[in-house]
Design a protein around this motif. Sequence first.
Motif, PDB file in Angstrom:
ATOM      1  N   PHE D 155      -7.323 -79.178  17.328  1.00 58.49           N
ATOM      2  CA  PHE D 155      -8.185 -78.337  17.923  1.00 58.49           C
ATOM      3  C   PHE D 155      -7.802 -77.931  19.434  1.00 58.49           C
ATOM      4  CE2 PHE D 155     -11.454 -80.079  15.070  1.00 58.49           C
ATOM      5  CZ  PHE D 155     -11.884 -78.954  14.369  1.00 58.49           C
ATOM      6  N   LEU D 156      -7.862 -76.504  19.495  1.00 59.44           N
ATOM      7  CA  LEU D 156      -7.574 -75.921  20.790  1.00 59.44           C
ATOM      8  C   LEU D 156      -8.745 -75.567  21.597  1.00 59.44           C
ATOM      9  CD1 LEU D 156      -4.348 -74.310  20.520  1.00 59.44           C
ATOM     10  CD2 LEU D 156      -4.683 -76.693  20.833  1.00 59.44           C
ATOM     11  N   PHE D 157      -9.336 -75.849  22.755  1.00 61.12           N
ATOM     12  CA  PHE D 157     -10.656 -75.183  23.197  1.00 61.12           C
ATOM     13  C   PHE D 157      -9.977 -74.511  24.591  1.00 61.12           C
ATOM     14  CE2 PHE D 157     -11.895 -78.929  20.776  1.00 61.12           C
ATOM     15  CZ  PHE D 157     -12.992 -78.330  20.092  1.00 61.12           C
ATOM     16  N   ASP D 158     -10.434 -73.256  24.514  1.00 64.20           N
ATOM     17  CA  ASP D 158     -10.052 -72.662  26.060  1.00 64.20           C
ATOM     18  C   ASP D 158     -11.419 -72.390  26.681  1.00 64.20           C
ATOM     19  OD1 ASP D 158      -8.781 -71.654  27.880  1.00 64.20           O
ATOM     20  OD2 ASP D 158      -7.838 -69.870  26.842  1.00 64.20           O
ATOM     21  N   GLU D 159     -11.736 -73.561  27.826  1.00 68.46           N
ATOM     22  CA  GLU D 159     -12.976 -73.145  28.530  1.00 68.46           C
ATOM     23  C   GLU D 159     -14.015 -72.666  27.667  1.00 68.46           C
ATOM     24  OE1 GLU D 159     -12.542 -71.194  32.157  1.00 68.46           O
ATOM     25  OE2 GLU D 159     -10.426 -71.440  32.236  1.00 68.46           O
ATOM     26  N   PRO D 160     -14.213 -73.390  26.577  1.00 67.36           N
ATOM     27  CA  PRO D 160     -15.459 -73.159  25.647  1.00 67.36           C
ATOM     28  C   PRO D 160     -17.005 -72.927  26.415  1.00 67.36           C
ATOM     29  CG  PRO D 160     -14.695 -75.243  25.173  1.00 67.36           C
ATOM     30  CD  PRO D 160     -13.803 -74.572  26.331  1.00 67.36           C
ATOM     31  N   LEU D 161     -16.916 -73.825  27.254  1.00 66.00           N
ATOM     32  CA  LEU D 161     -18.368 -73.708  28.086  1.00 66.00           C
ATOM     33  C   LEU D 161     -18.683 -73.161  29.235  1.00 66.00           C
ATOM     34  CD1 LEU D 161     -18.827 -77.736  27.359  1.00 66.00           C
ATOM     35  CD2 LEU D 161     -19.175 -75.942  25.933  1.00 66.00           C
ATOM     36  N   SER D 162     -17.569 -72.277  29.683  1.00 67.01           N
ATOM     37  CA  SER D 162     -17.623 -71.751  30.947  1.00 67.01           C
ATOM     38  C   SER D 162     -18.626 -70.739  31.037  1.00 67.01           C
ATOM     39  CB  SER D 162     -16.338 -71.328  31.466  1.00 67.01           C
ATOM     40  OG  SER D 162     -15.571 -70.329  30.749  1.00 67.01           O
ATOM     41  N   ASN D 163     -19.217 -70.115  29.886  1.00 66.76           N
ATOM     42  CA  ASN D 163     -19.935 -68.768  29.975  1.00 66.76           C
ATOM     43  C   ASN D 163     -21.457 -69.479  29.650  1.00 66.76           C
ATOM     44  OD1 ASN D 163     -18.157 -67.046  30.478  1.00 66.76           O
ATOM     45  ND2 ASN D 163     -17.684 -66.703  28.321  1.00 66.76           N
ATOM     46  N   LEU D 164     -21.690 -70.559  29.573  1.00 69.43           N
ATOM     47  CA  LEU D 164     -23.050 -71.303  29.361  1.00 69.43           C
ATOM     48  C   LEU D 164     -23.658 -71.654  30.647  1.00 69.43           C
ATOM     49  CD1 LEU D 164     -22.043 -73.476  26.242  1.00 69.43           C
ATOM     50  CD2 LEU D 164     -22.963 -71.001  26.444  1.00 69.43           C
ATOM     51  N   ASP D 165     -24.940 -71.600  30.550  1.00 71.67           N
ATOM     52  CA  ASP D 165     -25.655 -71.853  31.943  1.00 71.67           C
ATOM     53  C   ASP D 165     -25.555 -73.612  31.893  1.00 71.67           C
ATOM     54  OD1 ASP D 165     -27.903 -73.219  30.704  1.00 71.67           O
ATOM     55  OD2 ASP D 165     -28.670 -71.371  30.588  1.00 71.67           O
ATOM     56  N   ALA D 166     -25.870 -74.139  33.179  1.00 76.57           N
ATOM     57  CA  ALA D 166     -25.504 -75.531  33.627  1.00 76.57           C
ATOM     58  C   ALA D 166     -26.106 -76.429  32.446  1.00 76.57           C
ATOM     59  CB  ALA D 166     -25.902 -75.721  35.044  1.00 76.57           C
ATOM     60  N   LYS D 167     -27.442 -76.124  32.283  1.00 74.37           N
ATOM     61  CA  LYS D 167     -28.142 -77.056  31.210  1.00 74.37           C
ATOM     62  C   LYS D 167     -27.437 -77.176  29.948  1.00 74.37           C
ATOM     63  CE  LYS D 167     -32.222 -78.477  31.555  1.00 74.37           C
ATOM     64  NZ  LYS D 167     -31.997 -79.530  32.618  1.00 74.37           N
ATOM     65  N   LEU D 168     -27.071 -75.970  29.214  1.00 73.03           N
ATOM     66  CA  LEU D 168     -26.572 -75.861  27.992  1.00 73.03           C
ATOM     67  C   LEU D 168     -25.149 -76.508  28.240  1.00 73.03           C
ATOM     68  CD1 LEU D 168     -27.534 -74.768  25.238  1.00 73.03           C
ATOM     69  CD2 LEU D 168     -26.469 -72.586  26.013  1.00 73.03           C
ATOM     70  N   ARG D 169     -24.334 -76.337  29.057  1.00 71.94           N
ATOM     71  CA  ARG D 169     -23.128 -76.815  29.242  1.00 71.94           C
ATOM     72  C   ARG D 169     -22.980 -78.350  29.115  1.00 71.94           C
ATOM     73  NH1 ARG D 169     -20.708 -73.369  33.498  1.00 71.94           N
ATOM     74  NH2 ARG D 169     -21.585 -74.847  35.127  1.00 71.94           N
TER      75      ARG D 169
END
Lengths: 393, 302, 374, 374, 295
Positions: D155-169
């Motif tokens: 699996f490769l993940f490229d910053e998958p969480l950077s568009n989420l808000d802090a909580k969701l992250r």
Amino acid sequence: QPTAEVLHYWTSGGEAKAVKALKEDFEANGGKWVDAPVAGGGGDAQAAVLRSRVLSGNPPAAVQIKGPNIQEWAEAGALGDLTQLGKQEGWDNVLPPLLQDIVKHDGKYVAVPVNIHRVDWIWINPEALEKVGGKPPRTWDEFNTLADKLQAAGIIPLAHGGQPWQDATVFETVALGIGGAEFFNKAFVELDADTLKSDTMVKVFDQMRKMRGYVDADFPGRDWNLATSMVMRGEAGMQIMGDWAKGEFIAAGKKPGKDFLCIPTPSNGGYILNSDSFAMFNVTNEDDKAGQTLLASLILGEKFQETFNLFKGSIPARMGVSPDKFDECAVKSMVDLQVSSKAGSLVGSVAHEIAASGAVRGAVLDVVTEHFNSDMTSEAAVARLAESIELAE
Amino acid sequence: MTQKSIPVKQPLLDWLRRNVAKLVVAPTFALMIFFVYGFIAWTGYISLTKSKMLPTYSFEGFYQYIRLWKMTPWNVAMENLLIFGSLFILISIVLGCLLAIALDQRVRAEGFLRTIYLYPMAISFIITGTAWKWILNPGLGIQNTVRSWGWESFSFDWLINSEMAIYTLVIAAVWQSSGFVMALFLAALRGVDSEIIKAAYLDGASLSRIYLVIILPTLRPVFLSCFFILTHLAVKSFDLVVALTGGGPGYSTILPANFMYEMTFRRNQIGLGGASAIMMLATVMAIVIPYLYSELRERKHD
Amino acid sequence: MASLSIQNVKKSYGSVEVLKGIDLDLEDGEFLVLLGPSGCGKSTLLNMIAGLDTITGGEILIDKTVVNDVHPKDRDIAMVFQSYALYPNMSVARNIGFGLEMRKVTKEERERRVEEAARMLQIDHLSDRKPAQLSGGQRQRVAMGRALVRDPEIFLFDEPLSNLDAKLRVEMRTEIKKLHQRLGTTMVYVTHDQIEAMTLASRIAILKEGEVQQFASPQEVYERPANMYVAGFVGSPPMNFVPAAVVSENDKIGVSIERTANGSRSSVFLPLPEDRQNISEWVGRDVFLGIRPETLTHRSDAEMSLNTRLQAFDCQVEVLEPTGADTLTYIELGGREVIARVNPYNTTEPGQTMAFMVDMGKASLFDPKTEMRI
Amino acid sequence: MASLSIQNVKKSYGSVEVLKGIDLDLEDGEFLVLLGPSGCGKSTLLNMIAGLDTITGGEILIDKTVVNDVHPKDRDIAMVFQSYALYPNMSVARNIGFGLEMRKVTKEERERRVEEAARMLQIDHLSDRKPAQLSGGQRQRVAMGRALVRDPEIFLFDEPLSNLDAKLRVEMRTEIKKLHQRLGTTMVYVTHDQIEAMTLASRIAILKEGEVQQFASPQEVYERPANMYVAGFVGSPPMNFVPAAVVSENDKIGVSIERTANGSRSSVFLPLPEDRQNISEWVGRDVFLGIRPETLTHRSDAEMSLNTRLQAFDCQVEVLEPTGADTLTYIELGGREVIARVNPYNTTEPGQTMAFMVDMGKASLFDPKTEMRI
Amino acid sequence: MTDITALPGGKSPWQSAARFGLYTLLLLFAAYYILPLIVVLSTSMKDLDEIRNGTLLSLPAEINFEAWGYAWNEACIGVSCTGLKPYFWNSVAMTIPAVTISTLLGALTGYSLTKFRFRGANLIFALILFGCFIPFQVVLLPMAQSLGFLGIANTVPGLVLVHIVYGLPFTVLFFRNYYVNIPDDLIKAATIDGAGFFMIFWRIMLPLSPPIIVVTVIWQFTQIWNDFLFGASFTTGGGQPVTVALNNLVNTTTGVKRYNVDMAAALITAAPTLAVYVLAGRYFVRGLTAGSVKG
Ligand SMILES: Nc1ncnc2c1ncn2[C@@H]1O[C@H](COP(=O)(O)OP(=O)(O)OP(=O)(O)O)[C@@H](O)[C@H]1O
Ligand SMILES: Nc1ncnc2c1ncn2[C@@H]1O[C@H](COP(=O)(O)OP(=O)(O)OP(=O)(O)O)[C@@H](O)[C@H]1O
Ligand SMILES: [Mg+2]
Ligand SMILES: [Mg+2]
């Protein structure tokens, strides 16, 4: 089945009826007519189509072209040879020599003439004439006097459309009238620089300046047939135009001699000739070849020459067609043609591309129309004319 | 889970996969090379010959160009192009921009007005030329109508005045193209960040100030796009002249495209026509190439 | 500087009510943070304060004057936008000075003030650049400069840091804090980042769907959240909610929670501290026990001896999430996953039982029905 | 599942060298996090592993096979993009199933697997929606589902969480962690958020300008950063660097630092623990002392008695930044601003002197010239 | 843009005056744009007497569609009096394939140029783009030669080819500028999912393209439908497109000039493009935003 694709620009008034007559005749003789009309600009648009068709190796069988264009196409080797048919049908004997020169290249027939138009006509509304108590002019001075009278009576003296070829039409009648046939040929056929710059030419332009004064303000861009109807309606007194204008009068139900008068423009027995013809282009298909032969022989046939020219307002290209059915204008044209031909005062039209090649004609048109639409002096116009013609070659 | 293995290489397939994009571009590119560049080269060569009725291929040098620039009609045509082109471009942009701004003020019936402004783009001058000819004709159109309303001395006879006729071309050309310019501007205005406008309000700027000082400068790319679209329309203008003035009065309103056409097809001067065509192309190139260059350089840094 | 009062302010877009009656009162020089999830109406409220949006109902007062019908440019307010909204065609200096230019400040005065603001924000070397040539952080500073130079009555910030990366965000946060300390101007700051809210605010208003959930100081909000929504929204990792029953044992009221220890399930009793013994009416009823992760940590006898409110229990560790400074330890309490914040040196392996302690003095109790704090 | 080996991999765009020889070796089932600032080449490396970008030099091996020339679709890799890259025209189910569809998996099989993945990610009720109708977190899940359903080797993940808000992250981070624990597939994860890196990785590779700075376990990276860059990048608030001199006092080697206490300046000596006494060649030279904020806190005699490596000193407090759980306290040490993490209950006012203690066992020393760890 | 009229304190009498001025301006220009259409439309519905006697700008006394029927079915073009009908269908037969193929090729090329940035892609784009600026008169002669060489001179396929070739620079421009803004990640994701070049195009790119397809189709449709020069130069007789037939019809008179028929014929010729603009104009503006304007 003989097939002929006919590229022409006869789409207006009497012309359209005339070409329809040809089509019907052709079909009656078992031919298949493929109509390829290109309207507009007296053949401007057609020229592009023809060029592109020839370049693409697929020219139409018969094309309405004329004058030096025929020679140029023949020079380029684009035209077929009708000499055999010509011999068979004895064209040498029935075509006037001037026309033979036009349709023959290197002694071979490459085209067939359809008609002879006379360009130097004045069309007059008799009521207007009567109103000012004038009579048909025989000299340009008389013309000017009459025009002045008409103007004083609130009638537009000269109906005219401001398009380069119409300007040139007027110009060449004036040139012939003032300079005579020799001058005309020297200037426009031989392109003799001295003649072009001569005082006579200045006078011609002087008269043109006068003519400009006889034209109403709204003339630029007006089609010739609209000008004709101005005469018909009596709005204007006269129009200088070739005998195709008669077709308009006739189509509107007017009678020559009664509802309108046709008199030649003032000149010493001169005659400006214009002739339409069909050039037969090189085709490979047997049907097309048969079509060309059929068409050529029909065109020069007496029957067709008569019906066609009755519609078109012109006179037959071949000799020996009975004048019985023709109106008085046409008959006058026939007679004058013989006379002027003998007297050597017959010239080819410049405006209608009989006497001069497209380039020279264009150069003349440029200057004439520029002079007519500005307040250029006659001297300047003459100088410009010589220069322009020199550049055109 | 089954053991998956990495497949061995397949040279041909790999090559195809790597180059498919180029292969797809190839036909378009080939068409352009042949039908645009090939034809330009052909015309360029023909302009160096004495071709008349039909093309001939014997080299003659710059004879046609020298002739061309000596001819009055050509000089008139180029002068006309300058006058017509600059007025047409200027007025179209100013008007298009103005209308776009006006339409952007939440006006009623915006869709309807927009359609009216835009429709001339849909119709060829072959079709509307006659209508314009009538409208501008003093005896039939506006002048006549206004006089029939009782203003007898009203005069609007540009169409038949060789000094003014060129401006009637501008009127009709602006009519046809300014709606398109308006659409481009409108589209761009809709894309302006509303926070910038809010910020300007808080900074105390008035509406006209905001448009003048803030919004319009940010639309620079649109101005540029419009400029090039209109330039090429101006150089290509042909129908317009044919339909409206036929080049007249005299030849006072011909444009280079008309000159070229006349020479090539009517006066059997293919060589001269070629030379004028190349001059037209040179005019366009002088404007377009710097544009394309800057456009593509800019894109690199996106 | 000015006071700001928002009285029963409402806003509807068509039939959608976006703000449902907001009441907020700010003293001169306060720093109000509007905190809430996306779409709760924060920007709308800010725009209404600035005068960029009309008010459907209620009144906004600046310095005790109703400004409902005052044009934005006459309100003497400066705003920093989320997108910065820099004028792309103007240089940095012109951007900063534009507001003064519009207000007809003389050229010398303007230049002086722009330079001063630029120096304060350390962007004086960028004066001639266009916004497109700046980095995110630099743009943010220019946007601040534009507001600063005006020296307005009130500053408004609409999520000014949300476009920056984590590192820069922390830096800029500190700078804004210092700025407020220096200028003392009233500020209203919108964010959905609770850390920003906590560090910056003198008072926080937490919004949800157009309604104020709590309006109090950061400490108050953190320690005594008005309801479960606020409790869950503020703090990261968020407060743990553990289903519990209020019971009385040995004359002490406390909560009883199910938990797993040594592989078997049992319940643990956690007495409430002295000052929370006054809820006898809740005995026998279910509640949610709210525990912040940092108050739930590995057992330390030393600390327990010092603080009697600390209560110890054992629990089985499920997942470990080391963050460097701390290790987040997931355990199961009352059937819920609960996070404890443990020192990295005191962790065990997942599956092992570990000794924890919880600071019941900092725990909250919530009514499961109304979700309000008890 | 597969091992992954990256051997001296280089990448240039034109004359710009973006990757300058990367060496990384991953076992089957490892979770590698690539951590680094924006533009350091993380995405480029990931794209090269996926085969989406050509390799300028070096080799990439998957399961010991060189894959440099293998087409992406034959590498059996799944990737989650920063922008999610969901197909906007397809429904959620279609998005997830597209990879299987392309691989000619039968319809029944496909539906079964899509449903399974959707259920696992709790998005099975969204199957028919288009991506535009989803919230950020839901989109992220769909992107994960698309990768999951393929059951790839890596699996490769490229910053998958950077568009989420802090909580969701935070939530999604935990889910990814659990996912890895359940599947055990090798994963490579790109981020510039060091918290994500710390919590997720089995090993972290820290990149800077196309070069690996350190490649080690999260704990190693946090506690023994290879150089000041790594030390400063990992940890938030970041490690404090205090200019200090190595001195020997009472037979103990330690560091001497300037500080302000009671309004006057003086220096304090902090001895190094037993196991760090082996740096006698540094005595008399200047170093940087690296102290993490959480190891610098308010003095607690209870703890000091338990841990001899804790050293106490006093210092004047400058700024306080309460974050709720802790209060960040700014003090001045060795002429630098230094952050201490203090329990909110133990803070004083700015300007007051306060007692601190520092865990010298967790301190690092750096060579000021090379910036490398001593 | 924001609703600036609704700002607090913004409703002064001055404001209403500005508003009034705004509408006056808009309506004035609407008149300028609509005038020629009204002239054409009203003339087409008058009978000949009314045309002759009334002024140009007056409205028809009664609505009369006789001229329309005549133009469609009976008017003479050259010697054949078939009306515009057959030529109209010629245009349809020419326009549809030319628009379809040039749009598709443009989309494919734009896709390749943006999503597979091979070396020289920008140069190739610039070279293709330059084709937008070539004056068509320049290519008439060599084109005629080439069409002859290909054996499709004077045929509809030949005309279709011409329109494709000179439409391509525009379609490529539109699609390229649109596709530049579609994230590359989408292509990468699909590649990893195992989709090939054409599969990505078909399944991902095309479904995302409707806005720009609308713009391209409208543009190409109007350009090709309205073309006169190529139609007049490369076709003759029965194969001509409707614009050429219109020109012939207007210049064909048998006796009286029937202006109402001319105008009706002009409107029939313009009807498809007008309809397209009126119906899809909204998407046109929207698509322009997406496609060709940046910044
Ligand atoms: N012009 C408008 N017309 C209709 N609804 C609107 C308009 N502007 C905002 N809204 C709605 O009002 C609500 C609040 O919007 P607002 O922009 O204030 O949210 P926010 O709290 O600032 O969110 P975010 O954190 O995403 O910026 C949203 O549901 C939004 O959809
Ligand atoms: N196609 C390209 N041509 C030229 N340079 C490129 C290209 N793609 C990336 N680069 C450069 O390579 C460097 C590394 O880019 P990369 O996208 O890998 O960074 P990153 O670490 O993923 O950053 P981020 O965190 O911002 O995503 C950057 O400086 C970038 O400008
Ligand atoms: Mg907002
Ligand atoms: Mg990246």
